[in-house]
Each structure stands twice: as structure tokens, then as C-alpha cells.
Write an enzyme that holds these catalytic residues in place. Sequence first.
Site, PDB file in Angstrom:
ATOM      1  N   ASP A  85       0.827  -1.210   0.000  1.00  0.00           N
ATOM      2  CA  ASP A  85       0.000   0.000   0.000  1.00  0.00           C
ATOM      3  C   ASP A  85       0.858   1.256   0.000  1.00  0.00           C
ATOM      4  O   ASP A  85       2.012   1.240   0.436  1.00  0.00           O
ATOM      5  CB  ASP A  85      -0.927   0.021   1.225  1.00  0.00           C
ATOM      6  CG  ASP A  85      -0.165  -0.017   2.531  1.00  0.00           C
ATOM      7  OD1 ASP A  85       0.885  -0.700   2.568  1.00  0.00           O
ATOM      8  OD2 ASP A  85      -0.593   0.607   3.508  1.00  0.00           O
ATOM      9  N   GLU A  86       0.281   2.309  -0.487  1.00  0.00           N
ATOM     10  CA  GLU A  86       0.805   3.667  -0.321  1.00  0.00           C
ATOM     11  C   GLU A  86       2.280   3.809  -0.705  1.00  0.00           C
ATOM     12  O   GLU A  86       3.103   4.238   0.101  1.00  0.00           O
ATOM     13  CB  GLU A  86       0.627   4.119   1.142  1.00  0.00           C
ATOM     14  CG  GLU A  86      -0.815   4.194   1.537  1.00  0.00           C
ATOM     15  CD  GLU A  86      -0.971   4.734   2.956  1.00  0.00           C
ATOM     16  OE1 GLU A  86      -1.797   5.650   3.135  1.00  0.00           O
ATOM     17  OE2 GLU A  86      -0.278   4.239   3.862  1.00  0.00           O
TER      18      GLU A  86
END
Lengths: 550, 550
Positions: free
Chosen positions: A368-369
Site C-alpha cells: 500500500d501507499e
Amino acid sequence: MNSPVRVVTCLLYAFITFCGVNAEGDDFKPIPPKAGSWVGPTTGEVWPNPQIRFRQNSFFVLQVDQFEFKLNNAAASSDIVNESVVRFKDRMFPGQAQRAREARQTRFRFQPPLNGRESTEFSYNVGQLDTIHVILESACGNCEKYPYMGMNETYEIVLNPDSSEEQFVVSSSVWGLLRGLESISQMVYISPENNYSYQINVTRVIDFPRFPHRGFMLDTARHYLSMNTILQTLDLMEMNKLNVLHWHIVDTESFPYQSTTFPDLSAKGAYDPYTHVYSQEDVRLIIESARVRGIRVMVEFDTPGHTQSWEKGQPGLLTECYDPTTERPNGRYGPMDPTKNEVFEFLTELYQEISEVFPEEYIHIGGDEVSTNCWRSNPFVNDFMNQWNITGDYKRLESYFIETLLVIVDKLPRNNIPVVWQEVFDNGDNISPETVVQVWKNWGIGWRNRMQAITTAGQPAILSAPYYLNYIKYGSDWTCIWAEFVNSINLIPRAWPRASAVAERLWSSRDTRNISEASSRLQEHECRMLGRGYPVSPVVGAGFCSVKWN
Amino acid sequence: MNSPVRVVTCLLYAFITFCGVNAEGDDFKPIPPKAGSWVGPTTGEVWPNPQIRFRQNSFFVLQVDQFEFKLNNAAASSDIVNESVVRFKDRMFPGQAQRAREARQTRFRFQPPLNGRESTEFSYNVGQLDTIHVILESACGNCEKYPYMGMNETYEIVLNPDSSEEQFVVSSSVWGLLRGLESISQMVYISPENNYSYQINVTRVIDFPRFPHRGFMLDTARHYLSMNTILQTLDLMEMNKLNVLHWHIVDTESFPYQSTTFPDLSAKGAYDPYTHVYSQEDVRLIIESARVRGIRVMVEFDTPGHTQSWEKGQPGLLTECYDPTTERPNGRYGPMDPTKNEVFEFLTELYQEISEVFPEEYIHIGGDEVSTNCWRSNPFVNDFMNQWNITGDYKRLESYFIETLLVIVDKLPRNNIPVVWQEVFDNGDNISPETVVQVWKNWGIGWRNRMQAITTAGQPAILSAPYYLNYIKYGSDWTCIWAEFVNSINLIPRAWPRASAVAERLWSSRDTRNISEASSRLQEHECRMLGRGYPVSPVVGAGFCSVKWN
């Protein structure tokens, strides 16, 4: 895969909207119109609500000293069942002092509905219950050593006064027996007539979960969580029939996992290398405590972002960021560097250790991210991308990293299955059909459409977006924290019993939706957890538990 | 009155907005860019920030076994000072194990600013400090037995190596000495060089509060709070230099105060008449613990609304509501019935008891959120209003109630001064010029305009509107709870150290506004309170205290 969709709770917020209701004044401060607790508790009800349940008003009486669980041969051959009946017998019978106080709970403003708090006028004592048979309908008590995705958790309880053989809990798996024993422990209550004796109603329950994956996520990187907090969390998960501990074990801020292969990761990356780490012994204790509670421990080592703390113990893992004017490294680091073979060699070794340490089949690899700014600044990264003909396509570079890591996981000898955050799917990475996609974003097209897109593409999915418990929500919006503002002090009061509300959405049938019935049941469940020694918060408004605390 | 405006905190929400900052990703989940804690702690800084403070880099060393506070004659004659120096010496020297861990706090992402964490390069040891003189500049150590509105809290600390006489804390009142001793206890820290010895810097402090009334409100009616929770709260208030416990002791839900005059009020109106009550002994213990910490206990018995629980033990107090169709009582009750003399006779007796039990001069009589619906429905109320020529003017009836009660309070032999919620002023009630108006609403014309209107009218005022700590605020709005969702489990972690932020607004000068400096200081203060044994929550983001907990 038993189900195309599995739901995980990271952490929730139902029953919080009582606030603002019941106002008789002109303003938002709630002014309930009557004296007493806002919600009275049920007596001897089960949380989460069983799928099918018949309960008569008549009841058995139980004597602490005389009661026993009697295991059939298969159950007696299971180490899990043998260990667990002791725990459940403890839970069935709260202490004497507790009992006397519990019995004085007489003043409640809103009486719970009849199905929760039957009139005792027509109830009668059908006799003493000294034995509940614990029946494992399986040839082998120890065949299933660890809980697993799709394990059988169905059970049946019969408490019938007609024959001494008809008081039993039965399941074809130890996991089902654990769930059934928890339900029995919740069905015992103190007589509202004599304020003293333990009772359990004539009951029949047939129960099974709505979703096979019912998770609770702990983030032990933003704040270190003590072993006691984690072990208490496992107890509470069992009491709420949650079955997956998603252990977000490391992150940018700290690396508390003590690796045997790379001990420097925690020696240099933990907040404190002695006191704020999880040793191999700690990890084993958590896995074992989870195992005998039918809880899987799915660990997450998030990469290639969220990894600043890794660089301390393993220099060279992360991408060096460059200053655009001087064209030199500026001393900062970005995500892991996908251009270096050493990075993947390191990850291969680390994942071999992870796969050996954690018996769980599923491993969460994160994804993620990922910020691409640092990659953009680095000339070696850009050279690498030119060579591979993906010049300027940093999302493709991210996919390259993830896809390479997925190959590493695929080659693990234990045939682990990867779980990834939704970004991996959103980027169009090439993932195997068994890879599980976990949805955490609620914006953009929204989680419903996202879940549909993922399952339409044939991927299994875990939904977390609506279940962020680290948000405290009273009004019409919410916002963020993970463990940024949660540590061993406030994790349990903040998460519970709000997580109980999620647990019921995940276990009970979708038509378990009656808020007022649930409120009374949750009030009983809150006080029950408190009475068992866990610092859970009030969630259904003004009121009290008879349990004294602090 | 020393000041036209006094500020109370009910409970707040600063430093919570870190969340969402530092995001490097595209989304709201904060992703700080570096490993380690978000904010490093200061060493030996004081919270709330003193008014005037000079601190050198050079330092004294302290030895636990050899250090003593030496009282001058006046100080030695004060029971409060004698009792308190023991407490403060404990606070100065955290335990050995604690020290060793504390010393390992080496990795912090953001270094605190220099004024908080001086470079030790130029610091040097000026010798051992074995004595701090505690000097009360007053003829009489025990003249002021109880803290009071406007008490002198000014103090000075001098820790000067030039002469053995120049290490002292001095004040012209015991209250100032208490504040100064707390500051000294916070200035001691563990050597960052040898990780072992206690140090305190060469320092001069001249300090006094910005506002004389610095309150913290506890609501013990919506949820019963244990004695331990209240006593811990008094400790934390002292550590944050708050000086008024506003005890909202009873409300609609429950009546936990055990009255000697009217024992049925708690016997029938408490959640539990044995376990969920405050006995006279409990109340005395709270008042005494508060007294030796320089904290006033201002009790509130809220009327005429918020009183449903009173009716149980004192039937006839409340207005009977009538059904408009049957024109008969519908079994529900409204606010107290202003038409009955018995009501005011009862209140006269009760307030005589309150005035005797609570030594504090100010008594809060409530007056908020009075719903007039029940009055409208009651024919006797309407008859009464016709007789008094206020037909249909229910706000005037409310004023009649409050004004009558104010006369009762005015006649108390101890010359108590009433405090009222803002509705009393908003309704235009006839109040004496000394009556204090407490502002809690933030809507309508807003609290600033409301405060201006009240002080322009010549009334003293207490401001609470911006300081509702029971709201947890992360984003751009907030919403409600008092103790509806707060009990002994979560009160302290929810309120602290968020209340510390309010405490600093109330004590320190208005130009104490540097958020990054305050964050480091608050991080130290959070860990200090934790190390002293209080379950306070993390508030400045990811990180850790060396203190082990749970």
C-alpha cells in the site's frame, strides 16, 4: 476457497450514534428523559447472535463444584479441547462477589425486549445440570493442529431436560467445539429470583459463521503493544468469535520483530532493542495462544513502502533520494529499491524465515501507499527503467517490485498464499488467481464497487474499508488513525466492545439487524467482558456494570 | 474577584490534529517519511510552561539518598507542605529500572528544538545538589487551610551554584509552594551522558497562573467513577497545575451522593445503593486529597432539569406530565415543580447539607437544558402561572425557580457564591453581581460574544465551550458526549494528556504558542505521567515511552 468474499475487520463504530438521540433539550447534549441506565442488559444471551436458536423460559440450575464437561473419545484426544474446557469453565462461573452484585441490577430505564429478558413468571426449574457432553464427531482429535482458512466452525448445542444424554455441544471439528463452548459460557447467568444460583435455559442452538475470514488487525509498529495486550486481544477475539489476527508487525516507525536471520533489523530498527521487541519466544507464545483459540495469525511485512525502519538494520534496502539541483543523494530514503538484486535476495531469505515461523498459510505482503517521488529523483532507478523500456512509468516499476516479490512467495516450500493491499490490484499487477486483495480505501469508486471489481476479476477479497476502529466516530464523518494514537494503554478500551459490533456483522446472519435488541445484548456482553477482566469501554450510553473495576 | 474572566476546562482536543499531517502517500493515512518516533521528548522541561524561565546548560547532580527539601519555619508549620514534600520527592526520582530504560531513548525522528534539549557539548557539572530550601514567606503556615478562588499561586525557583543559600523555591503561600515543588519534580532528568545519574539544570523560574480558575469537570452520574479514578484525577490535575475539580455529582441517570439528610436519594436513585455511591467518608477523602494538592472541589447539584433520578428517593419533587387527550398524568416527569413549596423546603435543607459538607465557597446550582414541555402539559403549573401573571411565559417560570434557589443559596450561613450554566444568564434571570456564569454552548452567537455579553454585564464568567474533552476530535468537526461513554475504564486515557493541553492554555502566558516546542515537551510529559503510574494515552503520534506498561 469456500467463499469468494471474506471480510476482515481492522477495527468500528456501530452503537456509537446513541449520542445525540434522546435529547429533550434544544441542543445536542443528550438528555434522556428517565432515570437509570439507557439500556438494560439481557441475561444469558450470546454475542455474536447465533444463526438458529430456540430458548425456553425454563432453566437448569448449575453448581460450580459439581458441573463438568464430559469429552467423548475423539474430543478427549484433542489437546486443544482438553486445554480449552478449563478456560471455558472459568468463564461460565464468575466469582461469588461478582454474582451478588450482578444480582442487584434491577433498575434499567429501557427494559430489553422479551426475547432477551424473558418474563420469569412462566419459567420453571427443570433440575440440576451437572454434565454437558462435548462431542467431537471426527475420527481424529488432533488431525487439525492449526486453524486455517475455511475451517469448519459449525456447532450445535442441545440442552434438553427430557433425557440425560441430551445436554451436549457437538461439532465435526475442534474449531466448532471452541465456538460452541464460548456460546455455552455466555448462556449461563445468575438467577434474577434468588440473586445467587447459576442458571442456563433449555436451549437449542445451530450455529455457523456467515464469513470464514473474520479478522482483527493490530499495528505493533507505530506503538509497541505489550505481550499482555496482544494476549488479552486474543481472548477478546475468541469471546467474539473472530478468527484471524492480522498482525501488522513492522512499519516505517519501528521494526519490533526479532528476526533470527537478520537480527540487526530489530536491534537497530526497534524503538528499543531490548524492551520494545517481539522475540521468537514471544511470537511462538502468540501463535500458540491463538491456535488453542481457533485464531489464525496472519502476519504482514509491508513493502516496498512503509519501510524506513528496515534501512537501519539492513542498509542499502531503500532507494536513495537525490537532490534535483546538486544531483546528489540528499540523505533521505524512499521505498525499497527495485533495481537491486540484493534487495530481492534479502527478501527471499526473510520470507523463508517468515514462512517457517508463522504456520499460517496466508502471508500479507503489503503493497500500500507507495510514493514514487524518490524513485523519480534517483538516476540509477531511471537508468534501470530505460533498460527495461518502462521509462517514466513508475506504477509499472511498483508492479515490477510486487510481481517479483509474489514470485518469491510463490516459491516458498510451504505453498504460502499472498495477501496484498488493494493498490496492487488497482495498479493492474499480474497476480495469481489465489492472491487475496484487501480493500481499505473508501473513497474514489467506493468499497462496494471496488469489491465487485475484484471479485468479478476472480480474486478473493478481504474488506476492511468500513471497519476502521481506530477512528472514533460520533457524527457523520470520520477520519484517521491506525496505531498512531493507540498503544497498550488505550487499545483495548478503544477497540472493544466496538469490535464486537463488527464481529457480529461477520458471524451472524445478515438479518441480525435489530438495534434495540442488539443494544441490550451488547450491554450484557460489555459487562461480561469487563467481569472477565478486560478493560472494555461503555458503548450503549449512560449506565453501569455491576462489576467493580479499578 | 481578581479577574473578570475565569476559565474552566471541562475536559479538549489540541495536538490531535497531527493525524493526517506528514502524509507522503496520496491518501489520508499518515505516512511519516522517516523511521522512529514522530516527536522526541525534551529532558527536564516543565508542563505547563512557566511564565519566566532561564535555564543554563550546566547542571547539578542529585543523589536520591542524600537529597532533601529543607523547610523554613513557616513552611515547616504547614501540614500541607509537610505532607507534600514527601510526594514531590517521590516524583523527582523515578525508579532505577525505569531510569535505565529511560536512558536508552536515543532514536527520535524529529529532535526537539534546542531550548528543550540543549546540546550537552557546552554543559558542565556544577556539583552535587543535596538541599533545596522550601521557603514560605508568610507569618503563618496554616492560615489558609483550604484553597480558594483567587489564592496566590505565584512562586520562584532559584537553582544557582554560586552559593549554597541560592537553591530554593519560595512563595508567599502554600499554594505557590505546591506549584513550585511540582515544577522542580519535573525539572529532574536522567543524564543523557551516563544514562544513570539524576540531574537538574541551573535554573531560575518566576511563575504564576494566567487564570485563577482552572477547572476539570467530572460527571459521576452517567457512569459511576471509582474512588481510585477520582483520586488519580486529582494527582493528574496537580501535575498539570489545574486547581478546581468541578464535580457534576448527580444527574438524571443516577444519584450517587449519599446524603445524610435525605439518604433515600442515593438508596433509591443510585445505580447501585451499595457499590455505586459516594459515602460521606468518600467525599471527605476526595476533599482532603484535593486540599493538600491545592485543588478546590466545586460540587454541582444540577436543577431544575437533569433530575429524574432525584424523584426515586424524594417523590413529589418533579412535575407530573399530563396526557393532552386524557388530561391525566401520563406517568412521566419533567423538571422540578416550581409551584410546590415543599420543593424549595427540600432544596433549602439539601443545600444546608451541601454547604456544610463542601468547604468550597462556590456551589454550582446547574440550570442548564430545562425542557418546558412537561410544565406546559400540567394544569396546576398553568394555574400557578396565571396567578402570578406570567401565563404562557415558561422561561419566566424557569427564572422563578432559579431566582428562588439563588435566594436559598444566598441565605446559607457560609456565604456561598452560586455558579450557574449560561442559560440562567441567557434567560435574563435576576442574579447577584457575584454569581458566576459558565459558558458551555458554542453555537448561536458563539462563545466569544457570549463571554463578552456576560462580562460586559458585570458578571464573572467561566468558559468551558471550547474544552469538551469527551469529544474526540480528529478532523474539522466535533460532536457530543459527557460521561455517557466514559467510565472508570477509559476516563484517564481519554482525558489525559489532552487535558494537559488545556491546562497549559490556562496557566501559561498567551504567547506560549509554539506547537513543535510544545509537542516535544508534551511527549516528555506524557511519558512522565505514565512513569508515575497513570494510564495516559499517546497524543503526539507514533512513538514510545521507555516506561513499560501492562
